[in-house]
Design an enzyme around this catalytic site. Structure first.
Site, PDB file in Angstrom:
ATOM      1  N   LYS A  53      -8.033  44.875  24.525  1.00  0.00           N
ATOM      2  CA  LYS A  53      -8.517  43.845  25.460  1.00  0.00           C
ATOM      3  C   LYS A  53      -7.340  42.988  25.961  1.00  0.00           C
ATOM      4  CE  LYS A  53     -12.994  43.768  23.095  1.00  0.00           C
ATOM      5  NZ  LYS A  53     -13.872  43.066  22.122  1.00  0.00           N
ATOM      6  N   GLN A  97     -14.113  37.943  17.971  1.00  0.00           N
ATOM      7  CA  GLN A  97     -14.335  39.355  17.666  1.00  0.00           C
ATOM      8  C   GLN A  97     -15.220  39.516  16.434  1.00  0.00           C
ATOM      9  OE1 GLN A  97     -13.364  41.908  19.651  1.00  0.00           O
ATOM     10  NE2 GLN A  97     -14.268  43.430  18.302  1.00  0.00           N
ATOM     11  N   ASP A 120     -18.756  36.859  26.119  1.00  0.00           N
ATOM     12  CA  ASP A 120     -19.449  37.906  25.355  1.00  0.00           C
ATOM     13  C   ASP A 120     -20.953  37.902  25.626  1.00  0.00           C
ATOM     14  OD1 ASP A 120     -18.241  39.781  23.667  1.00  0.00           O
ATOM     15  OD2 ASP A 120     -17.709  38.269  22.168  1.00  0.00           O
TER      16      ASP A 120
HETATM   17  N1  GUN Z   1     -17.591  43.835  18.050  1.00  0.00           N
HETATM   18  C1  GUN Z   1     -18.141  44.981  18.522  1.00  0.00           C
HETATM   19  N2  GUN Z   1     -18.496  44.834  19.820  1.00  0.00           N
HETATM   20  C2  GUN Z   1     -18.174  43.573  20.161  1.00  0.00           C
HETATM   21  C3  GUN Z   1     -18.293  42.825  21.375  1.00  0.00           C
HETATM   22  O1  GUN Z   1     -18.801  43.289  22.404  1.00  0.00           O
HETATM   23  N3  GUN Z   1     -17.818  41.555  21.331  1.00  0.00           N
HETATM   24  C4  GUN Z   1     -17.295  41.014  20.203  1.00  0.00           C
HETATM   25  N4  GUN Z   1     -16.880  39.758  20.263  1.00  0.00           N
HETATM   26  N5  GUN Z   1     -17.173  41.663  19.083  1.00  0.00           N
HETATM   27  C5  GUN Z   1     -17.612  42.946  19.063  1.00  0.00           C
END
Ligand code: GUN
Length: 293
Positions: A53, A97, A120
């Site tokens: 990311k 995350q 998110d």
């Molecule tokens: N862990 C797995 N998928 C995601 C997501 O879309 N966002 C976040 N913050 N953590 C994740």
């Protein structure tokens, strides 16, 4: 006939081009989108995902910062950090995350992010806006990316029978909310299946669109798929493989080779849903910056 493969990398690139144009428009007004990542603990997959990311941000001209906290960090410390990021005008989006260490309540952490910075889409306000069909909120990145894959691959949605395997907050539930909306590019009939569903295979065989997000390796087999259906594989399952680099490899929730012979459309894995999650995160971040600038 073999399924058409839905090229998630190519569709993600198309979305990145659209996002880059929006970043340029913001730059012309003197604004640079900023995204803060919060990573707590040492989950190896989270390190990889946050790294990917960060690289996407760099490519698109989004300023990113990553705050790494030890596994032993208390919930109060995480909440205090998010409070500071909420107040920082250079930070337009905040991503914590998942998964978080067991001692920390994810729901409380997600709810502490300012709704306008919640790229998110996990804050209750944004979850509510999605349910209500209010376009002013943020939609979680993975289901938003799957929605774009279906639209851009030309898979008809209005009236389609959609079966979602998995009822998690990150994929299954928001995916259902997106596709049941009374809206163009939605209007589907959605069934959400889970570990207590009776005769899951029978539900799958009815589906025009089958979305596998339950985290069981190669669960969806050819005999569970209606001929011509669109099959989306969200699974990321690490399995031991002595022949692979590092002794393991990733497989999806779909038996790719078997299902490929039956389905009309199929996402490869990797190269299907994964790149779309990142593309939608970048898009949400730019949306946040536009809303705040
Ligand atoms: N862990 C797995 N998928 C995601 C997501 O879309 N966002 C976040 N913050 N953590 C994740």
């Amino acid at each position: 006939m073999a399924a058409n493969l839905i090229d998630g990398r190519a569709i993600a690139e198309e979305i990145h081009r659209e996002t880059a144009a929006r970043v340029a428009a913001l730059a012309a007004r003197g604004a640079t989108p900023g995204l803060a990542f919060v990573r707590v603990g040492d989950d190896p997959a989270s390190k990889v995902y946050v790294g990917m990311k960060e690289r996407a941000c760099q490519r698109l001209g989004i300023r990113s910062t990553t705050l790494i906290l030890a596994e032993s960090t208390s919930e109060a410390e995480v909440l205090a950090l998010i409070g500071r990021l909420n107040a920082d005008p250079a930070v337009h989006g905040i991503l914590v995350q998942a998964p978080l260490p067991r001692a920390i309540c994810s729901a409380r952490v997600f709810a502490s992010v300012a709704p306008g910075k919640d790229v998110d889409g996990f804050h209750p306000v944004n979850v509510g806006k999605l349910m209500l069909g209010d376009p002013g909120g943020f939609v979680p990145c993975t289901p938003a990316g799957i929605h774009q894959l279906l639209i851009r691959a030309g898979v008809p949605l209005a009236g389609a029978e959609v079966v979602i395997l998995g009822r998690g907050n990150i994929v299954g539930k928001p995916m259902a909310a997106i596709l049941i909306q009374k809206a163009p590019d939605a209007d589907a009939t959605v069934t959400v299946c889970h570990s207590r569903t009776r005769d899951l295979a029978a539900h799958c065989r009815r589906a025009d669109i089958l979305i596998a997000a339950m985290g069981v390796r190669e669960f969806v087999r050819a005999d569970m798929v209606k001929p011509g259906a669109a099959v989306i594989d969200v699974g990321v399952n690490r399995v031991p493989d002595p022949a692979a680099k590092g002794g393991s490899r990733l497989v999806g929730d779909v038996d790719f080779e078997g299902v490929r012979a039956v389905a009309g459309h199929l996402t490869p894995n990797p190269g299907g849903v994964g790149p779309m999650t990142i593309a939608m995160l970048m898009r949400n971040t730019v949306q946040a910056a536009e809303m705040q600038s």
